[in-house]
Design a protein around this motif. Structure first.
Motif, PDB file in Angstrom:
ATOM      1  N   ARG A 468       5.427  36.126  -1.480  1.00 36.85           N
ATOM      2  CA  ARG A 468       4.070  36.400  -1.921  1.00 36.85           C
ATOM      3  C   ARG A 468       3.528  37.574  -1.108  1.00 36.85           C
ATOM      4  NH1 ARG A 468       0.400  33.537  -4.872  1.00 36.85           N
ATOM      5  NH2 ARG A 468       1.766  31.696  -4.842  1.00 36.85           N
ATOM      6  N   LEU A 469       3.271  38.668  -1.802  1.00 35.02           N
ATOM      7  CA  LEU A 469       2.844  39.905  -1.142  1.00 35.02           C
ATOM      8  C   LEU A 469       1.346  40.112  -1.315  1.00 35.02           C
ATOM      9  CD1 LEU A 469       5.777  42.228  -2.269  1.00 35.02           C
ATOM     10  CD2 LEU A 469       5.439  41.225  -0.005  1.00 35.02           C
ATOM     11  N   ARG A 470       0.712  40.564  -0.240  1.00 33.09           N
ATOM     12  CA  ARG A 470      -0.716  40.865  -0.237  1.00 33.09           C
ATOM     13  C   ARG A 470      -0.927  42.306   0.182  1.00 33.09           C
ATOM     14  NH1 ARG A 470       0.168  35.717   1.422  1.00 33.09           N
ATOM     15  NH2 ARG A 470      -1.122  34.060   0.496  1.00 33.09           N
ATOM     16  N   VAL A 471      -2.096  42.827  -0.123  1.00 33.22           N
ATOM     17  CA  VAL A 471      -2.420  44.202   0.263  1.00 33.22           C
ATOM     18  C   VAL A 471      -2.329  44.326   1.780  1.00 33.22           C
ATOM     19  CG1 VAL A 471      -4.217  45.964   0.296  1.00 33.22           C
ATOM     20  CG2 VAL A 471      -3.883  44.555  -1.752  1.00 33.22           C
ATOM     21  N   GLY A 472      -1.633  45.370   2.226  1.00 30.47           N
ATOM     22  CA  GLY A 472      -1.451  45.594   3.656  1.00 30.47           C
ATOM     23  C   GLY A 472      -0.133  45.095   4.193  1.00 30.47           C
ATOM     24  N   ARG A 514       4.834  56.743  -4.712  1.00 31.22           N
ATOM     25  CA  ARG A 514       4.440  55.400  -5.133  1.00 31.22           C
ATOM     26  C   ARG A 514       5.657  54.609  -5.605  1.00 31.22           C
ATOM     27  NH1 ARG A 514       0.619  56.209  -9.885  1.00 31.22           N
ATOM     28  NH2 ARG A 514       2.190  57.819 -10.309  1.00 31.22           N
ATOM     29  N   ILE A 515       5.540  53.300  -5.514  1.00 30.63           N
ATOM     30  CA  ILE A 515       6.585  52.409  -6.003  1.00 30.63           C
ATOM     31  C   ILE A 515       5.915  51.163  -6.570  1.00 30.63           C
ATOM     32  CG2 ILE A 515       6.910  51.308  -3.732  1.00 30.63           C
ATOM     33  CD1 ILE A 515       9.925  51.084  -4.476  1.00 30.63           C
ATOM     34  N   ALA A 516       6.417  50.680  -7.691  1.00 30.13           N
ATOM     35  CA  ALA A 516       5.827  49.523  -8.377  1.00 30.13           C
ATOM     36  C   ALA A 516       6.881  48.455  -8.588  1.00 30.13           C
ATOM     37  CB  ALA A 516       5.227  49.945  -9.716  1.00 30.13           C
ATOM     38  N   PHE A 517       6.430  47.195  -8.603  1.00 31.07           N
ATOM     39  CA  PHE A 517       7.325  46.053  -8.797  1.00 31.07           C
ATOM     40  C   PHE A 517       6.803  45.176  -9.929  1.00 31.07           C
ATOM     41  CE2 PHE A 517       7.366  47.280  -4.337  1.00 31.07           C
ATOM     42  CZ  PHE A 517       8.717  47.402  -4.055  1.00 31.07           C
ATOM     43  N   ASP A 518       7.755  44.547 -10.644  1.00 27.72           N
ATOM     44  CA  ASP A 518       7.438  43.564 -11.681  1.00 27.72           C
ATOM     45  C   ASP A 518       6.449  44.120 -12.704  1.00 27.72           C
ATOM     46  OD1 ASP A 518       7.441  41.243 -13.105  1.00 27.72           O
ATOM     47  OD2 ASP A 518       6.370  40.043 -11.621  1.00 27.72           O
ATOM     48  N   ASP A 519       6.843  45.213 -13.352  1.00 30.55           N
ATOM     49  CA  ASP A 519       6.036  45.845 -14.412  1.00 30.55           C
ATOM     50  C   ASP A 519       4.626  46.205 -13.943  1.00 30.55           C
ATOM     51  OD1 ASP A 519       8.086  45.823 -16.237  1.00 30.55           O
ATOM     52  OD2 ASP A 519       7.482  43.941 -17.166  1.00 30.55           O
ATOM     53  N   GLY A 520       4.512  46.625 -12.685  1.00 31.45           N
ATOM     54  CA  GLY A 520       3.226  47.114 -12.184  1.00 31.45           C
ATOM     55  C   GLY A 520       2.305  46.045 -11.637  1.00 31.45           C
ATOM     56  N   LYS A 521       2.788  44.806 -11.497  1.00 30.09           N
ATOM     57  CA  LYS A 521       1.924  43.771 -10.913  1.00 30.09           C
ATOM     58  C   LYS A 521       1.669  44.022  -9.425  1.00 30.09           C
ATOM     59  CE  LYS A 521       3.170  39.972 -14.075  1.00 30.09           C
ATOM     60  NZ  LYS A 521       4.129  40.700 -14.915  1.00 30.09           N
ATOM     61  N   ILE A 522       2.630  44.676  -8.773  1.00 32.11           N
ATOM     62  CA  ILE A 522       2.523  45.003  -7.347  1.00 32.11           C
ATOM     63  C   ILE A 522       2.799  46.498  -7.176  1.00 32.11           C
ATOM     64  CG2 ILE A 522       3.420  44.532  -5.023  1.00 32.11           C
ATOM     65  CD1 ILE A 522       4.433  41.834  -6.115  1.00 32.11           C
ATOM     66  N   TRP A 523       1.951  47.172  -6.382  1.00 30.72           N
ATOM     67  CA  TRP A 523       2.132  48.600  -6.100  1.00 30.72           C
ATOM     68  C   TRP A 523       2.180  48.814  -4.591  1.00 30.72           C
ATOM     69  CZ3 TRP A 523       2.756  52.850  -9.347  1.00 30.72           C
ATOM     70  CH2 TRP A 523       2.620  52.600 -10.715  1.00 30.72           C
ATOM     71  N   GLY A 524       2.896  49.845  -4.215  1.00 30.45           N
ATOM     72  CA  GLY A 524       2.966  50.197  -2.807  1.00 30.45           C
ATOM     73  C   GLY A 524       3.233  51.680  -2.623  1.00 30.45           C
ATOM     74  N   VAL A 525       3.192  52.125  -1.360  1.00 28.42           N
ATOM     75  CA  VAL A 525       3.490  53.510  -0.995  1.00 28.42           C
ATOM     76  C   VAL A 525       4.643  53.497  -0.004  1.00 28.42           C
ATOM     77  CG1 VAL A 525       2.624  55.595   0.118  1.00 28.42           C
ATOM     78  CG2 VAL A 525       1.131  54.288  -1.391  1.00 28.42           C
TER      79      VAL A 525
END
Length: 748
Positions: A468-472, A514-525
């Protein structure tokens, strides 16, 4: 007195194309007939006129519309409404030659200053408008000559379609806004609706303008029918409007199969291994309206695919309902590797209210492990398989099954009903307390005479693992998929960890992208990269975090990744597809080289009849779609396009998706190629049983495509039935209370 043409007949709304000069019979109160070109303003000094469509090679005519005087006699509002791009066949009562009809059309047009030609002349400069259209016409022809070499390489089956696609692209590259405005003033041609027959539409419009110009000059003489005869002749030949429409319908049927009954669209349903858990699921899907079954080769095995296809063919034959098979090649998609499996335990939870009191016990299905899934009308919260067949002969409704769960807690299942299934007997039981049941759990019956052992629970599947990923949060993506990780924080950096075995990812990305996971449900740098690891800082996730599990998509929209178009796995799967499926879906098409490789592999296997579906799900695939279509048209294989909106939205941006799917529809229409509308269609209905309002309107927009695809889910049969009702509903039929307001209702 001016008259407004009011289309009040279902057939007419599908009969008139915006630029096709349909032969329309106009009858006034005196009974005189007159032919009128479509979308011209009609002005007749009569109280009521009737419109009769005349179709080619038919004998009967039928009232299709009527006209009544404008209340304020405003000529500016006396035009007909916009027409659709479809066509309908209606019989005609009398048989006239084309020359007679056109002569009568010229005779019937009023020659007074209040006629249509005087009105058009005052609205726009006909000479200037005609010059502009001629210039566009020459530009379109020049583009065809410019691409002559490319067009010659297309297969003869696609030659006209490829040429029309070039014409469409030439038209789109021009700034036609002023020209569109001028044409709109006289309601003669809508350049946004000529995709399927560009050249024929332009020529028809030019000839009509010539006729208007001639009539405006020679108001005291009858216009010669030669111009109208040219228009009639233009309706024939390789690039005639009707011919190209027929070509589009033929291409759709070759790929997707003929539509059954009065249906207007195909329904495609994705199925996987879960389809084998129910003996009736495939049959239920076909009954509900599915005409194409989709299998994703990224999941499952040839053994599973074979069984699914066997059931599809068996159900299709039994129900006498044709159903085709599409198999998607996995392609070079970036995905997370499998996470470490969770424990083999199932949680049984009753429904509770806000205060924690049980309001509805959990429903548990009990059966022998060979009996299969519960009947489709049941929706148990958990399924338990027992290894001992004698278990079912020992128990009856009302018995209490005692057991110790995985935590050592005493729990009970109370038998509530018995159900007979194809392979035996099953029972529904109720549980009023939360329990965790694992393989090996022993159940027994406690009766007055003592304790009777029953059997053991077997084959409890492992729980799906996720992080379970959260911002930060920091996430480390590792190339090494063999390392033993528990996927949770424990790395010296305090980061979560997943693996991705694809080398493309590590070779292409750079810090800051940028990088996205699971069809854009999660984004990161991306914060850092090395040969074996990528460090990502999560920038977008749900408020309570978002789950990331096994085999979830990874997108890197800012990176220029060079993928292998057809992978080694795809080539192995293609051999299976060739002998079992009607169509093959090519995933993550990016360049014409991908089409060339596929065509070579199909030629090796002599698969000239296997349908090809180009899945447009990358930015490069969208931007190069015309080139991809022209390259695919070099072979005779039936061809189609799928708008895979999941990855496409991530790659191109959510805010652009609506415009992108419109452009794909337009380009495919110009190429006479059927389109499959896919990804998250009625997703809430499929998963939860209740659709959202936006999903319903999305389906309505998707009716312009030849086929709409649904993904698998718990309520998939209900979703297919709902989709079928939406696609084939007669919403355009005027309600009885509204029809009573129409003065000439008795004419229909």
């Amino acid at each position: 007195m001016a008259a407004s043409i009011i289309t009040n007949h279902k057939a007419l709304r599908h009969a008139i194309h915006a630029v096709d000069v349909s032969e329309l019979r106009l009858c006034n109160q005196g009974g005189k007939f007159a032919d009128l070109p479509c979308r011209l303003n009609v002005r007749q000094s009569v109280k009521t006129v009737q419109l009769w469509p005349k179709l080619r090679n038919t004998l009967t005519m039928k009232t299709a519309a009527f006209a009544i005087p404008n209340e304020n006699d405003e000529s500016g509002r006396s035009g007909s409404h916009a027409c659709s791009d479809d066509q309908v066949l209606m019989p005609f009562e009398n048989n006239y030659s084309s020359s007679d009809l056109y002569e009568e059309a010229v005779d019937s047009v009023p020659e007074s200053g209040s006629g249509v030609f005087q009105m058009v002349e005052h609205s726009v400069n006909l000479a200037s408008l005609l010059d502009k259209l001629k210039a566009v016409h020459l530009h379109v022809l020049a583009s065809e000559q410019w691409n002559a070499t490319r067009l010659k390489s297309c297969h003869k089956n696609y030659m006209e379609s490829a040429i029309n696609l070039i014409h469409y692209l030439a038209l789109k590259c021009l700034d036609n806004e002023p020209l569109k405005d001028d044409l709109a003033l006289i309601s003669l041609l809508n350049l946004e609706m000529v995709n399927s027959s560009v050249l024929a539409s332009l020529i028809t419009c030019i000839e009509l303008l010539k006729n208007l110009q001639l009539k405006s000059v020679r108001t005291n003489k009858k216009a010669s029918p030669e111009i109208c005869t040219k228009i009639y002749q233009q309706k024939k030949g390789h690039f005639a409007i009707d011919t190209l429409r027929t070509k589009a319908y033929s291409n759709r049927e070759l790929l997707l199969g003929p539509l059954q009954g009065s249906k207007l669209n195909h329904i495609m349903t994705t199925v996987g291994e879960e389809a084998l858990e129910s003996e009736t699921l495939i049959a239920d899907l076909i009954k509900a309206g599915t005409s194409i079954i989709r299998i994703n080769c990224a999941h499952g095995s040839p053994e599973i695919w074979s069984e699914i296809i066997r059931r599809v063919k068996q159900s299709s034959q039994m129900l006498e309902a044709p159903c085709r098979i599409l198999m998607d090649l996995a392609g070079p998609k970036l995905r997370t590797d499998d996470l470490k499996p969770g424990p083999c335990v199932v949680k049984i939870s009753p429904k509770k209210n806000a205060t924690g009191n049980v309001i509805f016990p959990a429903q548990v299905w009990l059966s022998h492990k060979g009996a299969g899934a519960p009947p489709p009308h049941l929706s148990p919260d958990a399924v338990l398989f027992i290894d001992d067949q004698k278990f079912f002969s020992e128990i009856k409704v009302g018995d209490a099954l005692r057991f110790f769960d995985a935590r050592g807690k005493k729990r009970m299942l109370k038998i509530s009903r018995v159900c007979h299934v194809f392979s035996g007997t099953g029972f529904m039981a109720e549980c009023t307390r939360t329990a965790y049941v694992s393989s090996g759990t022993e159940l027994y019956i406690k009766r007055k005479k003592g304790r009777f052992p029953v059997g053991k629970v077997v084959d409890v599947p492992a729980r799906e693992s996720f992080i379970r990923l959260r911002v930060g949060d920091l996430l480390i993506i590792s190339r090494d998929g063999t390392c033993d990780q528990d996927n949770f924080k424990g790395h010296k950096s305090g980061a979560y960890r997943i693996t991705c075995s694809s080398g493309y990812l590590f070779d292409a990305v750079k810090p800051g992208e940028r990088i996205a996971f699971d069809d854009g449900k999660i984004w990161g740098v991306i914060k850092g990269t090395s040969i074996s690891e990528i460090v990502v800082s999560i920038t977008h996730a749900g408020l309570r975090g978002t789950k990331l599990g096994s085999q979830k998509s990874i997108n890197i929209p800012d990176s220029n990744v060079r993928f292998e178009g057809v992978t080694s796995k795809d080539l192995v799967d293609l051999d299976f597809v060739a002998s079992h499926a009607d169509m093959v879906g090519v995933s993550f098409i990016r360049d014409t080289r991908d089409i060339i490789v596929l065509r070579q592999e199909l030629e090796k296997r002599k698969l000239q009849n296997l349908g090809i579906v180009l899945k447009i799900e990358t930015r490069s695939g969208f931007e190069k779609l015309p080139l991809l279509l022209l390259e695919a048209m070099k072979s005779s294989n039936p061809l189609g396009v799928m708008i895979a909106r999941g990855d496409l939205a991530v790659e191109c941006g959510w805010e652009r998706l609506a415009d992108i799917q419109e452009e794909i529809l337009s380009i495919s229409s110009a190429a006479h190629v059927p389109v499959i509308w896919a990804t998250q269609v009625l997703e809430s209905l499929v998963k939860s049983g209740v659709p959202t309002r936006a999903e319903i309107t999305d389906v309505a927009s998707g009716r312009r495509a030849s086929c709409i695809m649904l993904n698998k889910g718990r309520h998939i049969v209900e979703a297919v039935s709902t989709l079928d009702n939406i696609l084939n509903s007669n919403s355009k039929q005027m309600k009885a209370e509204v029809r009573s307001l129409v003065p000439s209702n008795h004419l229909f």
